[in-house]
Design an enzyme around this catalytic site. Structure first.
Site, short mmCIF file in Angstrom:
data_model
loop_
_atom_site.label_atom_id
_atom_site.label_comp_id
_atom_site.label_asym_id
_atom_site.label_seq_id
_atom_site.Cartn_x
_atom_site.Cartn_y
_atom_site.Cartn_z
N TYR A 45 0.84 -1.21 0.00
CA TYR A 45 0.00 0.00 0.00
C TYR A 45 0.87 1.25 0.00
O TYR A 45 1.85 1.33 0.74
CB TYR A 45 -0.88 0.03 1.26
CG TYR A 45 -2.34 -0.22 0.94
CD1 TYR A 45 -3.00 0.55 0.00
CD2 TYR A 45 -3.06 -1.23 1.58
CE1 TYR A 45 -4.33 0.32 -0.31
CE2 TYR A 45 -4.39 -1.46 1.28
CZ TYR A 45 -5.02 -0.67 0.33
OH TYR A 45 -6.34 -0.89 0.03
N GLU A 47 -0.58 4.82 -0.52
CA GLU A 47 -1.37 6.05 -0.73
C GLU A 47 -0.50 7.30 -0.60
O GLU A 47 0.33 7.39 0.31
CB GLU A 47 -2.48 6.17 0.33
CG GLU A 47 -3.78 5.54 -0.11
CD GLU A 47 -4.10 4.35 0.73
OE1 GLU A 47 -3.14 3.67 1.15
OE2 GLU A 47 -5.30 4.14 0.98
N ASP A 190 -6.53 13.71 -25.09
CA ASP A 190 -6.59 12.31 -24.67
C ASP A 190 -6.00 11.50 -25.81
O ASP A 190 -6.64 11.29 -26.84
CB ASP A 190 -8.05 11.91 -24.40
CG ASP A 190 -8.18 10.44 -24.00
OD1 ASP A 190 -7.20 9.69 -24.19
OD2 ASP A 190 -9.25 10.05 -23.52
N THR A 216 -4.10 6.19 -21.85
CA THR A 216 -3.98 4.85 -21.30
C THR A 216 -2.61 4.34 -21.71
O THR A 216 -1.95 4.91 -22.59
CB THR A 216 -5.06 3.91 -21.86
OG1 THR A 216 -5.11 4.05 -23.27
CG2 THR A 216 -6.42 4.19 -21.27
N LYS A 219 -2.61 0.56 -25.04
CA LYS A 219 -3.04 0.48 -26.44
C LYS A 219 -1.79 0.47 -27.33
O LYS A 219 -1.00 -0.46 -27.21
CB LYS A 219 -4.01 1.63 -26.75
CG LYS A 219 -5.30 1.52 -25.91
CD LYS A 219 -6.34 2.54 -26.31
CE LYS A 219 -7.65 2.34 -25.60
NZ LYS A 219 -7.75 3.07 -24.33
N ARG A 225 -2.53 -2.51 -18.62
CA ARG A 225 -3.68 -1.64 -18.42
C ARG A 225 -3.32 -0.60 -17.37
O ARG A 225 -2.78 -0.94 -16.31
CB ARG A 225 -4.88 -2.47 -17.92
CG ARG A 225 -5.54 -3.07 -19.05
CD ARG A 225 -6.66 -3.98 -18.85
NE ARG A 225 -6.81 -4.52 -20.18
CZ ARG A 225 -7.41 -3.89 -21.18
NH1 ARG A 225 -8.03 -2.74 -20.98
NH2 ARG A 225 -7.44 -4.42 -22.38
N1 DSN Z 1 -12.44 0.90 -24.66
C1 DSN Z 1 -11.54 1.77 -25.35
C2 DSN Z 1 -11.52 1.50 -26.82
O1 DSN Z 1 -11.75 0.37 -27.20
O2 DSN Z 1 -11.26 2.40 -27.61
C3 DSN Z 1 -11.81 3.18 -25.05
O3 DSN Z 1 -11.89 3.35 -23.69
#
Ligand code: DSN
Length: 430
Positions: A45, A47, A190, A216, A219, A225
């Protein structure tokens, strides 16, 4: 390893090996990323933030988090990096909280035009706690900056999102900047879908133009993730207190203890993204998408293709997804701009090349795969969505059964399994 869980993991591993993963927001992480993610760091932990924690025993975690922050700043050219957001939606919530008060106006690309839920869609926090205004794309499927400017002048947003999830074109951040300046809004990019392309040098970077960036990490960036919030020099000049505001929005605003195993895996992915081989990867992702798009009669300037299936019939996205899945190709149904049918039974599909490229596939393979996709889609002709709402659920169920039994799709599935097995999957084969 007798647990049911591990048996299911083995099954999923097989699915990932013998199929073609073409959801553009997915990828395969390296075995080093997996190792960090599966490490004992999950036990701790922490925080708070480096050197300001609520719990003891964080000497090592502090070093790790600072290392990840430094890597992110080096890679993106930003001033501050926050690596604690659990994933993209919480990152976007925290970024919004940092610069807006509840009730303020936020503007983002409409979901049906390829925007994200968190940029002001119905039922999302972004329209529940804030006043959301959506801009859209025009007939050419590109962002309508005239409309964006008119809406911004009318509604005076506190925050403008420049980000997409189903948009196959490059973004011109200077146009967003001009409008944000006209109305004094925070401009937040974003870049979740395209962060790997940006650091790979095949998509323009927003750093010069925007105040904050969210992304994120799982991707095109090919990490675990997770997500990050980045502050640019511009953002810091706009509000020298912004660092503290983002920290406060993350904890206690939204989250508790950071996922340290996730932070470690993000750091590994960022190390990988700094290598020259990652630039080659990003370049190939874009080349592959352009070839795939051309073969399918579409266009792509990034990693994804948004394909209308209107020429196959009425409301064909679901049927396309089901048929392709039966053949071993994973994509997702998607609305198309100006969706003529319904968000639940949309008219298009969205597919992309990040995961296939991680397996070493190139232009030649894209041509072959496009051929399979076209063959598969022929099998949905005549399966138009019923116009009557109440018949749709049953109809989709029957399409699933039909597609699973379809001999042509079974044959293609076997061909694809044989083909895909020749390409190693990072994290599984190496
Ligand atoms: N779920 C993502 C996507 O597939 O583009 C976006 O959050």
């Amino acid at each position: 390893m007798s647990s049911k869980v591990f048996k299911l993991i083995e099954k999923e591993k097989k699915r990932q090996l013998i199929g073609l993963e073409m959801i553009p927001s997915e990828n395969y992480v390296s075995s080093d990323v997996l190792k960090a993610l599966g490490s004992i760091l999950t036990n701790k932990y922490s925080e708070g933030f480096p050197k300001a924690r609520y719990y003891g025993g964080n000497e090592v975690i502090d070093k790790l988090e600072i290392y990840a922050q430094n890597l992110a700043n080096k890679l993106f050219g930003t001033k501050y990096a926050f690596v604690q957001p659990y994933s993209g939606s919480p990152a976007n919530f925290a970024a919004t909280m940092a610069v807006c008060d509840p009730g303020d106006v936020v503007m983002g690309l409409a979901l049906s035009s390829g925007g994200h839920l968190t940029h002001g869609a119905n039922l999302s926090f972004s329209s529940i706690f804030y006043k959301a205004v959506n801009y859209t794309v025009g007939k050419d499927w590109k962002i309508n900056f005239e409309e964006l400017e008119d809406l911004a002048k009318k509604h005076k947003p506190k925050l403008i999102w420049a980000g997409t999830t189903a948009y196959p074109f490059k973004l011109d951040y200077s146009k967003f900047r001009k409008i944000a300046d006209e109305v004094g809004a925070w401009l937040v990019a974003d870049i979740s879908h395209i962060s790997g392309l940006i650091v790979g040098g095949v998509h323009p970077s927003p750093v010069k133009y925007v105040d904050l960036i969210t992304t994120t990490t799982h991707k095109t960036l090919r990490g675990p993730r997770g997500a990050m919030i980045l502050v640019t020099d511009r953002g810091y000049k706009k509000d020298p207190e912004i660092k503290g505001k983002i920290e406060k929005a993350i904890i206690p605003g939204l989250q508790g203890g950071p996922h340290n195993h996730q932070t470690a895996a993000i750091a590994v992915a960022l190390e990988e993204a700094l290598k020259p081989s990652f630039k080659r990867y990003a370049k190939q992702v874009v080349k592959n998408a352009a070839v795939l798009a051309a073969e399918l009669g579409s266009k792509s300037e990034n990693h994804l293709i948004l394909l209308s299936l209107e020429s196959y019939g009425y409301g064909m996205g679901y049927q396309g997804q089901v048929a392709l899945e039966a053949a071993g190709i994973t994509i997702n149904k998607n609305t198309i701009p100006g969706e003529p049918v319904s968000p639940f039974y949309p008219s298009g599909i969205r597919l992309g090349t990040p995961a296939l490229t991680s397996r070493g596939m190139k232009e030649k393979e894209m041509v072959k795969i496009a051929g399979w996709i076209k063959e598969v889609l022929e099998e949905i002709r005549g399966l138009d969505l019923p116009k009557e709402q109440e018949l749709r659920k049953e109809f989709i169920k029957s399409v699933k059964v039909k597609m699973k039994k379809n001999p042509k799709l079974k044959k293609i599935r076997q061909e694809i399994a044989k083909f895909a097995s020749k390409y190693p999957v990072p994290g599984i084969d190496s």
